[in-house]
Design a protein around this motif. Structure first.
Motif, PDB file in Angstrom:
ATOM      1  N   CYS A   1       0.817  -0.996  -0.072  1.00  0.00           N
ATOM      2  CA  CYS A   1       0.009  -0.076  -0.093  1.00  0.00           C
ATOM      3  C   CYS A   1       0.925   1.184   0.051  1.00  0.00           C
ATOM      4  O   CYS A   1       1.721   1.285   0.821  1.00  0.00           O
ATOM      5  CB  CYS A   1      -0.821   0.107   1.340  1.00  0.00           C
ATOM      6  N   GLU A   2       0.526   2.218  -0.747  1.00  0.00           N
ATOM      7  CA  GLU A   2       1.273   3.446  -0.765  1.00  0.00           C
ATOM      8  C   GLU A   2       1.493   4.176   0.488  1.00  0.00           C
ATOM      9  O   GLU A   2       0.509   4.326   1.222  1.00  0.00           O
ATOM     10  CB  GLU A   2       0.501   4.305  -1.928  1.00  0.00           C
TER      11      GLU A   2
ATOM     12  N   ARG B   1     -11.769   2.959  -5.258  1.00  0.00           N
ATOM     13  CA  ARG B   1     -11.801   4.473  -5.595  1.00  0.00           C
ATOM     14  C   ARG B   1     -11.287   4.455  -6.459  1.00  0.00           C
ATOM     15  O   ARG B   1     -10.009   4.246  -7.001  1.00  0.00           O
ATOM     16  CB  ARG B   1     -10.852   5.117  -4.326  1.00  0.00           C
TER      17      ARG B   1
ATOM     18  N   CYS C   1      -9.780   2.019  -8.756  1.00  0.00           N
ATOM     19  CA  CYS C   1      -8.565   1.457  -8.054  1.00  0.00           C
ATOM     20  C   CYS C   1      -8.738   0.680  -6.892  1.00  0.00           C
ATOM     21  O   CYS C   1      -9.533   1.227  -6.131  1.00  0.00           O
ATOM     22  CB  CYS C   1      -7.252   2.326  -7.977  1.00  0.00           C
TER      23      CYS C   1
ATOM     24  N   THR D   1      -8.055   0.275  -3.085  1.00  0.00           N
ATOM     25  CA  THR D   1      -7.080   0.997  -2.086  1.00  0.00           C
ATOM     26  C   THR D   1      -7.434   0.691  -0.700  1.00  0.00           C
ATOM     27  O   THR D   1      -8.491  -0.313  -0.435  1.00  0.00           O
ATOM     28  CB  THR D   1      -7.777   2.735  -2.429  1.00  0.00           C
ATOM     29  N   TYR D   2      -6.434   0.943   0.127  1.00  0.00           N
ATOM     30  CA  TYR D   2      -6.610   0.841   1.427  1.00  0.00           C
ATOM     31  C   TYR D   2      -6.401   2.081   2.293  1.00  0.00           C
ATOM     32  O   TYR D   2      -5.433   2.692   2.112  1.00  0.00           O
ATOM     33  CB  TYR D   2      -5.546  -0.064   1.786  1.00  0.00           C
TER      34      TYR D   2
ATOM     35  N   LYS E   1      -5.572   4.988  -0.052  1.00  0.00           N
ATOM     36  CA  LYS E   1      -4.294   4.829  -0.652  1.00  0.00           C
ATOM     37  C   LYS E   1      -4.054   3.833  -1.606  1.00  0.00           C
ATOM     38  O   LYS E   1      -4.750   2.664  -1.189  1.00  0.00           O
ATOM     39  CB  LYS E   1      -3.204   4.975   0.402  1.00  0.00           C
ATOM     40  N   LYS E   2      -3.532   3.966  -2.849  1.00  0.00           N
ATOM     41  CA  LYS E   2      -3.821   2.804  -3.739  1.00  0.00           C
ATOM     42  C   LYS E   2      -2.845   1.431  -3.208  1.00  0.00           C
ATOM     43  O   LYS E   2      -1.735   1.604  -2.396  1.00  0.00           O
ATOM     44  CB  LYS E   2      -2.982   3.493  -5.106  1.00  0.00           C
TER      45      LYS E   2
ATOM     46  N   PRO F   1      -1.040  -0.295  -9.892  1.00  0.00           N
ATOM     47  CA  PRO F   1      -2.123  -0.492  -8.780  1.00  0.00           C
ATOM     48  C   PRO F   1      -2.959  -1.719  -9.296  1.00  0.00           C
ATOM     49  O   PRO F   1      -2.959  -1.654 -10.601  1.00  0.00           O
ATOM     50  CB  PRO F   1      -2.757   0.766  -8.693  1.00  0.00           C
TER      51      PRO F   1
END
Length: 285
Positions: A225-226, A254, A257, A259-260, A263-264, A271
């Motif tokens: 995760c980013e 989102r 994409c 995301t967590y 964040k991607k 992603p």
């Protein structure tokens, strides 16, 4: 008038410390007690106790211990043994136990690390798909999760995608997996991992789609995760369900994409994505 017992006791008291008698006058059985000639009574010079000999001549009297346990220790010395079976040394001869050096501790995850760091997400490839007997909801899949040969490179996954993803579409598909959940039994079959999919309510019906993997992603590649660095201790052998539940709450679609927490989520190739018809905010689980 003196009672018979008091009179007998007085007679015994009159005996000197070295006098021997055959029968104790204070013994209620003295009238019928007829010991053999070798048996007699003699008063202990240390305690005044009237001993029957030879039975008690080797038995220690209370006064002989002098407040220490040395006598008992000496008696037990042949009996006391160490774990290895050798007699246990007593007193100063006992060797001191050597302190074992403690093995260095494995770094533990910090309590303030994000739960995402405990979930081992990887890119996998479905190489086999079969139906689970007596179930119209489950597939039994073989998923390759590593390019290295050996045990663990292929996982068996029991998944409830049968009503949502055609068998031909699933076979040979690159998928997003979590590898370190607790091994589960579903319909009598072992499931060693989980294939992640999006889920949403569309028009009153449940819509389920596979999470898309970026083109160029490699089998076995970690998905991160980013902005969240991997845990200091690496991934745990088992991601506890309480941590995975926290992660799932924040796994959403989102802007197309995966995301967590906004964040991607992806790998070096890019992603992970959702299919075009998946609505914004759909869950990933």
């Amino acid at each position: 008038a003196m009672s018979a017992i008091d009179a007998a006791a007085a007679k015994v008291t009159e005996l000197s410390m070295t006098d021997r008698i055959r029968v104790d006058p204070a013994d209620p059985w003295c009238d019928i007690w007829n010991p053999p000639p070798s048996v007699y009574k003699e008063r202990c010079i240390h305690t005044g106790y009237l001993m029957t000999k030879p039975f008690e001549q080797n038995n220690p009297m209370p006064g002989q211990f002098s407040g220490t346990s040395d006598y008992i220790v000496a008696m037990l010395k042949p009996v006391i043994k160490t774990k290895g079976g050798a007699p246990k040394p007593s007193g100063d001869a006992q060797p001191k136990k050597e302190k074992k050096e403690k093995a260095p501790k494995t770094p533990q995850p910090s309590s303030d690390e994000d739960p995402f760091t405990k979930a081992k997400l990887v890119i996998g490839k479905v190489i086999e798909v079969a139906h689970v007997e007596n179930s119209d909801k489950l597939y039994c899949c073989k998923v390759q999760v590593s390019t290295e040969e050996g045990e663990g490179s292929v996982k068996q996954v029991i998944t409830g995608l049968r009503k949502f993803v055609p068998e031909d579409e699933l076979r040979s598909k690159m998928v997003l997996c979590i590898l370190n959940l607790k091994v589960a039994k579903l319909a009598g079959q072992t499931s060693e991992a989980m294939i992640l999919a999006t889920e949403a309510d569309v028009g009153g019906e449940t819509q389920v789609r596979l999470v898309g993997v970026p083109e160029g992603a490699q089998i076995g590649e970690l998905v991160l995760c980013e902005g969240i660095a991997p845990g200091a201790a690496g991934y745990p052998k088992e991601c506890k369900s309480k941590f995975w539940d926290l992660v799932k709450e924040k796994l959403k679609v989102r802007n197309g994409c995966a995301t967590y927490d906004g964040k991607k989520v992806g790998c070096a190739a890019g992603p992970c994505v959702a299919e075009a018809d998946v609505p914004e905010g759909a869950s990933i689980k």
